[in-house]
Design an enzyme around this catalytic site. Structure first.
Site, PDB file in Angstrom:
ATOM      1  N   GLY A  47      85.426  32.216  17.778  1.00 50.33           N
ATOM      2  CA  GLY A  47      85.074  31.254  18.809  1.00 50.33           C
ATOM      3  C   GLY A  47      86.107  31.369  19.924  1.00 50.33           C
ATOM      4  N   ALA A  48      85.624  31.406  21.167  1.00 49.55           N
ATOM      5  CA  ALA A  48      86.512  31.752  22.278  1.00 49.55           C
ATOM      6  C   ALA A  48      87.771  30.863  22.383  1.00 49.55           C
ATOM      7  CB  ALA A  48      85.716  31.747  23.580  1.00 49.55           C
ATOM      8  N   ARG A  89      89.719  41.666  19.791  1.00 51.96           N
ATOM      9  CA  ARG A  89      88.283  41.557  20.088  1.00 51.96           C
ATOM     10  C   ARG A  89      88.159  41.538  21.610  1.00 51.96           C
ATOM     11  NH1 ARG A  89      85.024  36.908  17.142  1.00 51.96           N
ATOM     12  NH2 ARG A  89      83.262  38.291  17.593  1.00 51.96           N
ATOM     13  N   GLN A 194      76.853  32.332  11.705  1.00 50.82           N
ATOM     14  CA  GLN A 194      77.804  31.262  12.039  1.00 50.82           C
ATOM     15  C   GLN A 194      77.100  29.899  12.107  1.00 50.82           C
ATOM     16  OE1 GLN A 194      77.696  34.230  13.510  1.00 50.82           O
ATOM     17  NE2 GLN A 194      79.674  34.887  14.312  1.00 50.82           N
ATOM     18  N   ASP A 235      81.644  32.775  25.603  1.00 46.15           N
ATOM     19  CA  ASP A 235      82.826  33.588  25.316  1.00 46.15           C
ATOM     20  C   ASP A 235      83.519  34.047  26.584  1.00 46.15           C
ATOM     21  OD1 ASP A 235      81.234  33.836  22.694  1.00 46.15           O
ATOM     22  OD2 ASP A 235      83.285  34.498  22.282  1.00 46.15           O
ATOM     23  N   ASN A 253      77.665  35.098  25.721  1.00 50.01           N
ATOM     24  CA  ASN A 253      77.806  34.275  24.507  1.00 50.01           C
ATOM     25  C   ASN A 253      77.119  35.010  23.351  1.00 50.01           C
ATOM     26  OD1 ASN A 253      78.740  31.782  23.261  1.00 50.01           O
ATOM     27  ND2 ASN A 253      76.587  31.251  23.040  1.00 50.01           N
TER      28      ASN A 253
HETATM   29  O1  MRU Z   1      81.589  36.068  17.110  1.00 50.27           O
HETATM   30  P1  MRU Z   1      82.046  34.649  17.255  1.00 50.27           P
HETATM   31  O2  MRU Z   1      81.723  33.820  16.062  1.00 50.27           O
HETATM   32  O3  MRU Z   1      83.487  34.567  17.669  1.00 50.27           O
HETATM   33  O4  MRU Z   1      81.189  34.086  18.461  1.00 50.27           O
HETATM   34  C1  MRU Z   1      81.394  32.771  18.900  1.00 50.27           C
HETATM   35  C2  MRU Z   1      80.470  32.364  19.974  1.00 50.27           C
HETATM   36  O5  MRU Z   1      79.662  33.126  20.456  1.00 50.27           O
HETATM   37  C3  MRU Z   1      80.628  30.967  20.507  1.00 50.27           C
HETATM   38  O6  MRU Z   1      79.384  30.477  20.942  1.00 50.27           O
HETATM   39  C4  MRU Z   1      81.576  30.984  21.710  1.00 50.27           C
HETATM   40  O7  MRU Z   1      82.786  31.606  21.371  1.00 50.27           O
HETATM   41  C5  MRU Z   1      81.860  29.624  22.220  1.00 50.27           C
HETATM   42  S1  MRU Z   1      82.933  28.744  21.144  1.00 50.27           S
HETATM   43  C6  MRU Z   1      83.242  27.196  21.748  1.00 50.27           C
END
Ligand code: MRU
Length: 354
Positions: A47-48, A89, A194, A235, A253
């Protein structure tokens, strides 16, 4: 506890191990920079905004693990770690942004002791600021929702994707605090689920009425009129679309977000993106954003069981771009914006947020 934090007793990073959800709520201690990078790649922390905190704490960890007689030698060693952390990442801008901020703090320090103290202090304040911003996003976004609404969300943009509270789900939590009952339809979010593994866990923990659906059912839910808003996180948001999207902004995203924006548009359901200014990349165009391609095994196998021929070619991008023309509201800590966005105002806000 927070999604990611510093363990003062063990002098290392501690995080909720999201690879173990929903079966077990357990923590993982990253004692070394290599362990932190591995945690980012395997999505123990994800998550970002949470990745932003991981980048910040990661550089603070590197600052404590290196030792040298000369400050310049020490700073070079930490800088190499900071680069590796920032590149763990590629898509969420928060990771590299916060790692670089903490490295700069180190480089401006007068001694190794001062650098260790200052980097950890800044990492803490980055984490604290995330929680505060998410509360503000929640309050602004909750004003868009009415008592009795049902929100569809994709992936996990909740407390576990941030240091705490969440962005998209933060809006739901703030609505509940404001005595508005808002239910959630959570998309499973293949291939890493997720939505199923993480979003439903935190929603149920907070007593939010939740329905888990397979990604393929989201069109039906929107077609039936069972959804009042689609609310997602981001993201990375860029303000210029580049060759493909022209001068409109673009939201990167979780893969599948674009499809939901198109579906929401088709069914006249507001499509809402919730993200802090720290997720807005004012320097790059959409063409310059790298979409992470993840390991084929995530599709060829499901939890270790074969799901496809072992040698089938696989496309496994983790994110997709949604042009701002499909976004009805962008909610940040400074308010609710209706695209097209005023680029200059966002550049200024990003500078102030830095
Ligand atoms: O691959 P991830 O689980 O890190 O992806 C997360 C997302 O796409 C979330 O929607 C994004 O980071 C926003 S988190 C507040």
């Amino acid at each position: 506890m927070r999604t990611i934090d510093w363990d003062h007793d063990r002098d290392c990073v501690v995080m909720v191990d999201q690879t173990q959800l929903p079966a077990t709520y357990t923590t993982y201690h990253a004692e070394t920079v290599a362990q932190l990078i591995e945690s980012i790649r395997t999505l123990r922390v994800r998550g970002a905004p949470a990745l932003g905190a991981a980048g910040a704490y990661g550089v603070a960890l590197a600052a404590r693990r290196h030792e040298a007689d000369e400050f310049a030698v020490y700073a070079d060693a930490v800088a190499a770690d900071a680069e590796a952390i920032a590149n763990a990442r590629p898509t969420a801008v928060n990771l590299s942004r916060e790692a670089e901020r903490v490295l700069e703090e180190l480089e401006n320090s007068a001694s190794i002791d001062a650098a260790r103290e200052r980097t950890l202090r800044l990492a803490h304040s980055i984490a604290d600021a995330d929680v505060e911003r998410n509360r503000q996003i929640g309050d602004h976004g909750a004003a868009l929702l009415s008592d009795g609404d049902t929100v569809m969300t994709h992936c996990n943009a909740g407390a576990l994707a941030t240091v705490d509270w969440g962005t998209a789900l933060g809006i739901v939590y703030s609505a509940h605090e404001a005595d508005k009952r808002v239910d959630v339809v959570a998309n499973e979010t293949r291939p890493l689920n997720q939505g199923a593994r993480i979003t439903t866990v935190e929603l149920l923990e907070r007593d939010v009425e939740t329905t888990l659906i397979p990604d393929n059912a989201s069109g039906l839910w929107l077609q039936r009129g069972d959804v009042d808003a689609v609310v997602v996180g981001a993201d990375r948001i860029v303000l210029e679309g580049g060759e493909q999207f022209g001068d409109q902004g673009v939201v990167f995203n979780k893969i599948g977000t674009y499809k939901h924006a198109v579906l929401a548009d088709r069914h006249d359901v507001p499509f809402v993106v919730a993200a802090p200014h720290a997720t807005i990349d004012t320097e790059r165009t959409a063409d310059e954003v790298e979409i992470e391609e993840r390991d084929p095994s995530e599709l060829r196998e499901i939890y270790g069981t074969q799901n496809a021929p072992a040698d089938v070619p696989v496309g496994n991008p983790a994110f997709d771009p949604t042009p701002m023309e499909l976004v009805d509201y962008l909610v940040t800590e400074t308010g609710v914006y209706e695209p097209p966005l005023d680029r200059a105002a966002f550049v200024e806000a990003a500078e102030m947020a830095a």
